[in-house]
Design a protein around this motif. Structure first.
Motif, short mmCIF file in Angstrom:
data_model
loop_
_atom_site.label_atom_id
_atom_site.label_comp_id
_atom_site.label_asym_id
_atom_site.label_seq_id
_atom_site.Cartn_x
_atom_site.Cartn_y
_atom_site.Cartn_z
N ALA A 95 29.15 14.08 5.08
CA ALA A 95 28.31 14.48 6.21
C ALA A 95 26.87 14.35 5.74
CB ALA A 95 28.60 15.92 6.63
N ALA A 96 25.91 14.64 6.62
CA ALA A 96 24.54 14.82 6.13
C ALA A 96 24.55 16.03 5.20
CB ALA A 96 23.60 15.05 7.30
N ARG B 54 32.52 6.72 -7.61
CA ARG B 54 32.84 7.46 -8.85
C ARG B 54 34.08 8.34 -8.68
NH1 ARG B 54 27.77 10.75 -10.31
NH2 ARG B 54 29.42 12.06 -11.16
N PHE B 55 34.56 8.49 -7.46
CA PHE B 55 35.71 9.37 -7.20
C PHE B 55 36.81 8.62 -6.45
CE2 PHE B 55 32.06 12.12 -7.78
CZ PHE B 55 32.56 13.14 -8.60
N PRO B 56 37.43 7.61 -7.09
CA PRO B 56 38.48 6.87 -6.40
C PRO B 56 39.65 7.80 -6.07
CG PRO B 56 38.39 6.27 -8.73
CD PRO B 56 37.20 7.15 -8.47
N GLY B 57 40.20 7.64 -4.90
CA GLY B 57 41.36 8.46 -4.52
C GLY B 57 41.02 9.86 -4.04
N LEU B 58 39.72 10.19 -4.03
CA LEU B 58 39.32 11.54 -3.59
C LEU B 58 39.71 11.76 -2.13
CD1 LEU B 58 37.55 14.10 -4.33
CD2 LEU B 58 35.66 12.88 -3.21
N VAL B 59 40.29 12.91 -1.85
CA VAL B 59 40.58 13.28 -0.46
C VAL B 59 39.26 13.70 0.18
CG1 VAL B 59 41.82 14.87 1.06
CG2 VAL B 59 42.89 14.05 -1.07
N VAL B 60 38.87 13.00 1.24
CA VAL B 60 37.55 13.24 1.85
C VAL B 60 37.72 13.62 3.31
CG1 VAL B 60 35.33 12.24 2.46
CG2 VAL B 60 36.40 11.63 0.29
N PRO C 294 8.91 25.42 -3.71
CA PRO C 294 9.72 25.63 -2.50
C PRO C 294 9.23 24.86 -1.28
CG PRO C 294 9.25 27.72 -3.57
CD PRO C 294 8.50 26.67 -4.34
N LYS C 295 7.93 24.53 -1.26
CA LYS C 295 7.39 23.80 -0.09
C LYS C 295 8.00 22.41 0.02
CE LYS C 295 2.77 25.86 0.05
NZ LYS C 295 2.37 26.33 -1.27
N GLN C 296 8.38 21.85 -1.14
CA GLN C 296 8.90 20.47 -1.14
C GLN C 296 10.13 20.36 -2.02
OE1 GLN C 296 5.33 18.89 -2.60
NE2 GLN C 296 4.34 19.22 -0.64
N SER C 297 11.06 21.27 -1.86
CA SER C 297 12.19 21.28 -2.78
C SER C 297 13.48 20.76 -2.15
CB SER C 297 12.42 22.70 -3.31
OG SER C 297 12.73 23.57 -2.26
N ALA C 298 13.43 20.44 -0.86
CA ALA C 298 14.67 20.02 -0.19
C ALA C 298 15.08 18.63 -0.66
CB ALA C 298 14.47 20.03 1.32
N ILE C 299 16.38 18.46 -0.85
CA ILE C 299 16.97 17.15 -1.14
C ILE C 299 17.92 16.88 0.02
CG2 ILE C 299 18.36 15.80 -2.77
CD1 ILE C 299 17.69 17.97 -4.90
N TYR C 300 17.75 15.72 0.65
CA TYR C 300 18.51 15.46 1.88
C TYR C 300 19.12 14.07 1.83
CZ TYR C 300 19.44 14.73 6.87
OH TYR C 300 20.03 14.47 8.06
N GLU C 301 20.40 13.99 2.15
CA GLU C 301 21.05 12.70 2.33
C GLU C 301 21.59 12.63 3.76
OE1 GLU C 301 22.22 14.33 -0.70
OE2 GLU C 301 21.06 13.06 -2.08
N ASP D 181 24.28 10.92 -2.42
CA ASP D 181 24.41 9.89 -1.40
C ASP D 181 25.82 9.30 -1.40
OD1 ASP D 181 23.34 7.87 0.42
OD2 ASP D 181 23.66 6.52 -1.29
N TRP D 182 26.42 9.17 -0.24
CA TRP D 182 27.80 8.70 -0.13
C TRP D 182 28.00 7.35 -0.83
CZ3 TRP D 182 32.77 9.57 0.98
CH2 TRP D 182 33.58 8.47 1.25
#
Ligand code: GUN
Ligand code: ZN
Length: 443
Positions: free
Chosen positions: A6-7, A53-59, A17-24, A46-47
């Motif tokens: 998801a996002a 890196r996670f082959p077979g992961l249930v998503v 804190p004013k600029q600490s957000a990381i968003y994908e 990021d997807w």
């Protein structure tokens, strides 16, 4: 392990804190057990980069949704759920006319259990996954809240409310068969602390309600407990209302200020959280920083009760920790969105010149990472980390729906930047936005 696509919103805990957000916009959150068996974040990013890196992961794919850290409510009162929205001239009449009568009902274990269940379900429904809450002066009220929190695996800190004077008889701590009320309240506190501190996700807070309802002996005893159990928290109220301050000053004239009263009794240290902290001077602010105590900022409560405005600029100049809190039932809502919006209004008051108040990233940080750091749960020294979704953090998160209402759908569709999206959620959001709350489960 389990993946969620998801996002994704999280924060750099070391950044401003004013600029600490990381968003994908298209992110992946990978959750799995750590060595303790606790479900923690294994990876986040990021997807397109992370998924290989996670082959077979249930998503689980959640298109159109935003995953964000579970909110941290730094101060509220579970026995005040039923007094939300009770009008009064100010704090002291509000306590006398509404709050103290309701809190007396928590002498009953059955009433306490029913209220605890409703309260915690309400927190989770609003996306709150960690809370520091008051109970009442009845041990049964504390047992009920811990028991209900353990069943839900929510991270919850509470403690017996210490009040041995200046309250109705039904709310004062009770004497034991061979002990007076003061001594018994301290014995009961230590017993509850030993029973619950560190059990699952629970913590104990030594809880003098506020200086005016405790004798010197009770505050001294609470301070001694705080010294003996540094892993436990301390919570109280300070400098909320001018009449309250005058009362506290008259009762403890030997202390330099109302806040200093707590320091004089050994109640200011790391893991001490003081609600409100409005009417401070710079010596008080320096005392907060020097002792490592934190402020729980309660904007909906302060606006509702007409208490005043937390001074963000002065707090930042002094450099003490703070985070956001609902202060239900002086506060008017369980919703972190309502609290963040009220903080935005309050932040305008301290502006030296007209301009934007707190940024949406700052507001969100104060209700997640900032509040967690104020509790000492920011992950230092290998301890648990909550309020964020960086690797190693407890996997407490919310799935938000930015299209939850017709207006939100229109507005968020036009958001061109992350700040615009977060602002739209803060201004228009409430429990309808919180589609799901996921709690880190131990196996
Ligand atoms: N000060 C002492 N008790 C309380 C309380 O229950 N609510 C608030 N807002 N302030 C207090
Ligand atoms: Zn409070």
């Amino acid at each position: 392990m389990q993946g969620y696509r998801a996002a994704l919103l999280r924060f750099d805990p070391a950044a401003d804190p004013k600029q600490s957000a990381i968003y994908e916009a298209d992110g992946l959150l990978v959750v799995g057990p750590d060595a303790r068996g606790t479900q923690v974040v294994q990876a986040a990013g990021d997807w397109a980069t992370l998924a290989p890196r996670f082959p077979g992961l249930v998503v689980e794919h959640l298109p159109g949704r935003l995953i964000a850290p579970g909110f941290v409510d730094l101060h509220l009162h579970y026995p005040q759920t039923n007094v939300i929205g009770s009008p009064a001239d100010g704090l002291l009449p509000w306590l006398d006319n509404y709050t103290f009568p309701e809190e007396q009902r928590f002498e009953s274990p059955e009433y306490s259990a029913a209220e605890a269940a409703f309260f915690l379900d309400e927190l989770l429904r609003h996306g709150v996954t960690t809370a520091l809450s008051f109970a009442t002066s009845h041990p049964a009220s504390v047992q009920a809240l811990f028991t209900a929190a353990q069943q839900r695996q929510i991270r919850l800190i509470t403690g017996l409310c210490l009040m041995d004077r200046h309250a109705p008889a039904g709310l004062l701590n009770r004497a034991g068969s061979a002990t007076d009320a003061t001594e018994q309240s301290l014995i009961d506190s230590e017993r509850l602390l030993q029973q619950w501190q560190g059990v699952d996700r629970l913590g104990y807070a030594i809880t003098p309600r506020f200086a005016p309802t405790s004798t010197d002996a009770q505050l001294r005893g609470a301070g001694q407990l705080a010294a003996r159990y540094p892993e436990a928290w301390v919570q109280s109220h300070v400098a909320e209302n001018r009449d309250e301050i005058a009362w506290a000053r008259a009762l403890f004239p030997q202390s330099r200020s109302y806040l200093a009263t707590y320091a004089d009794f050994g109640l200011m240290r790391e893991r001490s959280v003081y609600a409100h902290c409005i009417h401070f001077d710079d010596d008080d602010r320096a005392l907060m920083r020097e002792t490592g105590a934190a402020a729980a900022v309660c904007p909906t409560s302060n606006l509702f009760l007409g208490s005043g405005f937390f001074d963000y600029a002065a707090a930042d100049r002094a450099g003490f920790r703070y985070g956001l809190a609902s202060d239900v039932g002086g506060g008017t809502s369980f919703s972190p969105f309502h609290t963040m919006l009220a903080a935005y209004y309050v932040g305008r008051e301290g502006q030296a010149k007209p301009g934007l108040s707190l940024s949406p990233q700052q507001l969100w940080w104060q209700h997640t990472v900032g509040a967690a750091q104020a509790l000492g749960l920011g992950g230092r020294a290998g301890g648990p980390a909550v309020g964020n979704l960086q690797p190693g953090c407890d996997a407490d998160f919310v799935v938000l729906n930015p299209q939850a209402t017709p207006l939100l759908a229109r507005r968020t569709a036009r958001a061109a930047t992350l700040d615009e999206l977060l602002f739209a959620l803060i201004v228009l959001g409430d429990d309808r936005v919180v589609e799901r709350t996921v709690i880190s489960q131990a196996f």
